[in-house]
Design a protein around this motif. Structure first.
Motif, PDB file in Angstrom:
ATOM      1  N   VAL A  19      -7.297   3.470 -10.793  1.00  0.00           N
ATOM      2  CA  VAL A  19      -7.106   2.239 -10.002  1.00  0.00           C
ATOM      3  C   VAL A  19      -6.672   2.589  -8.572  1.00  0.00           C
ATOM      4  O   VAL A  19      -7.144   1.985  -7.609  1.00  0.00           O
ATOM      5  CB  VAL A  19      -6.064   1.312 -10.684  1.00  0.00           C
ATOM      6  CG1 VAL A  19      -5.708   0.135  -9.789  1.00  0.00           C
ATOM      7  CG2 VAL A  19      -6.592   0.805 -12.016  1.00  0.00           C
ATOM      8  N   HIS A  20      -5.798   3.581  -8.433  1.00  0.00           N
ATOM      9  CA  HIS A  20      -5.339   3.988  -7.092  1.00  0.00           C
ATOM     10  C   HIS A  20      -6.508   4.532  -6.265  1.00  0.00           C
ATOM     11  O   HIS A  20      -6.598   4.278  -5.062  1.00  0.00           O
ATOM     12  CB  HIS A  20      -4.229   5.038  -7.196  1.00  0.00           C
ATOM     13  CG  HIS A  20      -2.982   4.518  -7.840  1.00  0.00           C
ATOM     14  ND1 HIS A  20      -2.075   5.313  -8.495  1.00  0.00           N
ATOM     15  CD2 HIS A  20      -2.499   3.245  -7.933  1.00  0.00           C
ATOM     16  CE1 HIS A  20      -1.080   4.566  -8.961  1.00  0.00           C
ATOM     17  NE2 HIS A  20      -1.317   3.305  -8.636  1.00  0.00           N
ATOM     18  N   SER A  21      -7.376   5.274  -6.916  1.00  0.00           N
ATOM     19  CA  SER A  21      -8.527   5.834  -6.220  1.00  0.00           C
ATOM     20  C   SER A  21      -9.475   4.713  -5.749  1.00  0.00           C
ATOM     21  O   SER A  21      -9.973   4.746  -4.620  1.00  0.00           O
ATOM     22  CB  SER A  21      -9.223   6.807  -7.179  1.00  0.00           C
ATOM     23  OG  SER A  21     -10.384   7.271  -6.602  1.00  0.00           O
ATOM     24  N   GLU A  60      -4.932  -7.273  -9.726  1.00  0.00           N
ATOM     25  CA  GLU A  60      -5.225  -6.623 -11.013  1.00  0.00           C
ATOM     26  C   GLU A  60      -4.521  -5.273 -11.142  1.00  0.00           C
ATOM     27  O   GLU A  60      -4.038  -4.921 -12.223  1.00  0.00           O
ATOM     28  CB  GLU A  60      -6.738  -6.438 -11.190  1.00  0.00           C
ATOM     29  CG  GLU A  60      -7.461  -7.728 -11.507  1.00  0.00           C
ATOM     30  CD  GLU A  60      -6.861  -8.454 -12.720  1.00  0.00           C
ATOM     31  OE1 GLU A  60      -6.705  -7.820 -13.791  1.00  0.00           O
ATOM     32  OE2 GLU A  60      -6.511  -9.632 -12.604  1.00  0.00           O
ATOM     33  N   HIS A  61      -4.493  -4.513 -10.051  1.00  0.00           N
ATOM     34  CA  HIS A  61      -3.796  -3.215 -10.012  1.00  0.00           C
ATOM     35  C   HIS A  61      -2.335  -3.399 -10.446  1.00  0.00           C
ATOM     36  O   HIS A  61      -1.857  -2.738 -11.376  1.00  0.00           O
ATOM     37  CB  HIS A  61      -3.923  -2.668  -8.575  1.00  0.00           C
ATOM     38  CG  HIS A  61      -3.008  -1.528  -8.207  1.00  0.00           C
ATOM     39  ND1 HIS A  61      -2.844  -1.119  -6.914  1.00  0.00           N
ATOM     40  CD2 HIS A  61      -2.201  -0.721  -8.939  1.00  0.00           C
ATOM     41  CE1 HIS A  61      -1.998  -0.109  -6.866  1.00  0.00           C
ATOM     42  NE2 HIS A  61      -1.584   0.149  -8.085  1.00  0.00           N
ATOM     43  N   PHE A  62      -1.653  -4.344  -9.804  1.00  0.00           N
ATOM     44  CA  PHE A  62      -0.235  -4.560 -10.091  1.00  0.00           C
ATOM     45  C   PHE A  62      -0.047  -5.146 -11.492  1.00  0.00           C
ATOM     46  O   PHE A  62       0.845  -4.741 -12.228  1.00  0.00           O
ATOM     47  CB  PHE A  62       0.388  -5.483  -9.028  1.00  0.00           C
ATOM     48  CG  PHE A  62       0.495  -4.859  -7.648  1.00  0.00           C
ATOM     49  CD1 PHE A  62       0.256  -3.506  -7.445  1.00  0.00           C
ATOM     50  CD2 PHE A  62       0.855  -5.634  -6.551  1.00  0.00           C
ATOM     51  CE1 PHE A  62       0.361  -2.930  -6.177  1.00  0.00           C
ATOM     52  CE2 PHE A  62       0.972  -5.070  -5.279  1.00  0.00           C
ATOM     53  CZ  PHE A  62       0.726  -3.723  -5.097  1.00  0.00           C
ATOM     54  N   GLY A  64      -1.905  -4.777 -14.117  1.00  0.00           N
ATOM     55  CA  GLY A  64      -2.137  -3.737 -15.126  1.00  0.00           C
ATOM     56  C   GLY A  64      -0.874  -2.922 -15.390  1.00  0.00           C
ATOM     57  O   GLY A  64      -0.525  -2.650 -16.542  1.00  0.00           O
ATOM     58  N   GLU A  65      -0.185  -2.557 -14.322  1.00  0.00           N
ATOM     59  CA  GLU A  65       1.059  -1.781 -14.479  1.00  0.00           C
ATOM     60  C   GLU A  65       2.157  -2.655 -15.081  1.00  0.00           C
ATOM     61  O   GLU A  65       2.926  -2.203 -15.944  1.00  0.00           O
ATOM     62  CB  GLU A  65       1.513  -1.236 -13.106  1.00  0.00           C
ATOM     63  CG  GLU A  65       0.557  -0.186 -12.549  1.00  0.00           C
ATOM     64  CD  GLU A  65       0.944   0.302 -11.145  1.00  0.00           C
ATOM     65  OE1 GLU A  65       2.044  -0.030 -10.658  1.00  0.00           O
ATOM     66  OE2 GLU A  65       0.126   1.022 -10.528  1.00  0.00           O
ATOM     67  N   GLU A  66       2.235  -3.915 -14.645  1.00  0.00           N
ATOM     68  CA  GLU A  66       3.316  -4.798 -15.114  1.00  0.00           C
ATOM     69  C   GLU A  66       3.182  -5.131 -16.599  1.00  0.00           C
ATOM     70  O   GLU A  66       4.179  -5.157 -17.330  1.00  0.00           O
ATOM     71  CB  GLU A  66       3.336  -6.082 -14.259  1.00  0.00           C
ATOM     72  CG  GLU A  66       3.871  -5.807 -12.842  1.00  0.00           C
ATOM     73  CD  GLU A  66       3.420  -6.844 -11.814  1.00  0.00           C
ATOM     74  OE1 GLU A  66       2.938  -7.931 -12.219  1.00  0.00           O
ATOM     75  OE2 GLU A  66       3.538  -6.568 -10.601  1.00  0.00           O
ATOM     76  N   ASN A 121       3.906   6.329  -0.720  1.00  0.00           N
ATOM     77  CA  ASN A 121       5.317   6.334  -1.146  1.00  0.00           C
ATOM     78  C   ASN A 121       5.501   5.625  -2.483  1.00  0.00           C
ATOM     79  O   ASN A 121       6.253   6.082  -3.341  1.00  0.00           O
ATOM     80  CB  ASN A 121       6.206   5.628  -0.109  1.00  0.00           C
ATOM     81  CG  ASN A 121       6.570   6.538   1.043  1.00  0.00           C
ATOM     82  OD1 ASN A 121       6.380   7.750   0.971  1.00  0.00           O
ATOM     83  ND2 ASN A 121       7.069   5.964   2.117  1.00  0.00           N
ATOM     84  N   HIS A 122       4.814   4.482  -2.631  1.00  0.00           N
ATOM     85  CA  HIS A 122       4.957   3.718  -3.873  1.00  0.00           C
ATOM     86  C   HIS A 122       4.441   4.530  -5.064  1.00  0.00           C
ATOM     87  O   HIS A 122       5.071   4.577  -6.119  1.00  0.00           O
ATOM     88  CB  HIS A 122       4.211   2.384  -3.762  1.00  0.00           C
ATOM     89  CG  HIS A 122       4.362   1.531  -4.983  1.00  0.00           C
ATOM     90  ND1 HIS A 122       5.478   0.757  -5.220  1.00  0.00           N
ATOM     91  CD2 HIS A 122       3.559   1.375  -6.058  1.00  0.00           C
ATOM     92  CE1 HIS A 122       5.348   0.149  -6.394  1.00  0.00           C
ATOM     93  NE2 HIS A 122       4.183   0.500  -6.925  1.00  0.00           N
ATOM     94  N   ILE A 123       3.285   5.171  -4.864  1.00  0.00           N
ATOM     95  CA  ILE A 123       2.710   5.970  -5.957  1.00  0.00           C
ATOM     96  C   ILE A 123       3.610   7.170  -6.261  1.00  0.00           C
ATOM     97  O   ILE A 123       3.861   7.489  -7.429  1.00  0.00           O
ATOM     98  CB  ILE A 123       1.278   6.441  -5.609  1.00  0.00           C
ATOM     99  CG1 ILE A 123       0.334   5.237  -5.483  1.00  0.00           C
ATOM    100  CG2 ILE A 123       0.756   7.399  -6.676  1.00  0.00           C
ATOM    101  CD1 ILE A 123      -1.054   5.586  -4.947  1.00  0.00           C
ATOM    102  N   MET A 126       7.824   4.894  -7.480  1.00  0.00           N
ATOM    103  CA  MET A 126       7.859   3.977  -8.634  1.00  0.00           C
ATOM    104  C   MET A 126       6.739   4.227  -9.639  1.00  0.00           C
ATOM    105  O   MET A 126       6.961   4.219 -10.846  1.00  0.00           O
ATOM    106  CB  MET A 126       7.793   2.537  -8.138  1.00  0.00           C
ATOM    107  CG  MET A 126       9.090   2.114  -7.486  1.00  0.00           C
ATOM    108  SD  MET A 126       9.145   0.341  -7.232  1.00  0.00           S
ATOM    109  CE  MET A 126      10.501   0.272  -6.063  1.00  0.00           C
ATOM    110  N   ASP A 127       5.504   4.422  -9.143  1.00  0.00           N
ATOM    111  CA  ASP A 127       4.393   4.627 -10.077  1.00  0.00           C
ATOM    112  C   ASP A 127       4.539   5.946 -10.830  1.00  0.00           C
ATOM    113  O   ASP A 127       4.197   6.036 -12.018  1.00  0.00           O
ATOM    114  CB  ASP A 127       3.047   4.588  -9.338  1.00  0.00           C
ATOM    115  CG  ASP A 127       2.603   3.168  -8.999  1.00  0.00           C
ATOM    116  OD1 ASP A 127       3.324   2.216  -9.332  1.00  0.00           O
ATOM    117  OD2 ASP A 127       1.516   3.026  -8.408  1.00  0.00           O
ATOM    118  N   THR A 128       5.058   6.963 -10.149  1.00  0.00           N
ATOM    119  CA  THR A 128       5.228   8.276 -10.794  1.00  0.00           C
ATOM    120  C   THR A 128       6.244   8.182 -11.929  1.00  0.00           C
ATOM    121  O   THR A 128       6.004   8.663 -13.045  1.00  0.00           O
ATOM    122  CB  THR A 128       5.674   9.316  -9.739  1.00  0.00           C
ATOM    123  OG1 THR A 128       4.593   9.510  -8.825  1.00  0.00           O
ATOM    124  CG2 THR A 128       6.046  10.639 -10.374  1.00  0.00           C
TER     125      THR A 128
END
Ligand code: FE2
Ligand code: FE2
Length: 145
Positions: A19-21, A60-62, A64-66, A121-123, A126-128
């Motif tokens: 999704v990040h890509s 959708e990106h957010f 999916g993680e939530e 920074n976010h990836i 928090m995402d890491t």
């Protein structure tokens, strides 16, 4: 190109990396349209369509993680969700400002000065941490699931 795929930090969940890509691909396409617009080589409609695509993809990106954070009981869910909400509000506010002013520098300043740094920074933070929790059950609060 605004953000190179090589600059994107990789996390422990492949679905998140994918999704990040995609996100970086859309941001680069949007930036290229804005640069072309300044040279009379793209249109307001093309920029608006790509920006709307970026907002829809980010929702959708957010989400999916939530959804997965809730499913897995990620302890600092509210903090991560709060940062998603803030970033999405900002993305929508910049779009409205562009619609109101039709000044492409509004988009350029945001895309150059805010987005790449925020996203990486976010990836990287928090995402890491969140992906590691999904993968191993280890959270920064020390609560295993
Ligand atoms: Fe993410
Ligand atoms: Fe996130």
């Amino acid at each position: 190109m605004l953000i190179s795929q090589d600059e994107m930090p990789l996390v422990a969940m492949e679905f998140m990396n994918a999704v990040h890509s995609e996100d970086i691909g859309i941001i680069n396409e949007l930036f290229a349209l804005v640069v072309a617009y300044d040279r009379g080589k793209s249109s307001i409609e093309a920029i608006n369509d790509k920006y709307q695509e970026w907002i829809a993809h980010t929702v959708e990106h957010f989400r999916g993680e939530e959804v997965m954070m809730i499913e897995k009981g990620f302890p600092p869910y509210a903090m991560h969700k709060g940062e998603h909400d803030r970033a999405l509000d900002e993305m929508k506010r910049i779009f409205q400002e562009w619609q109101k002013t039709m000044d492409s520098s509004v988009l350029k300043i945001y895309l150059i000065e805010i987005v790449p740094l925020w996203l990486t920074n976010h990836i990287a933070s928090m995402d890491t941490v969140t992906a590691r929790f999904f993968d191993t059950g280890f959270s920064p609060c020390g609560i295993a699931h």
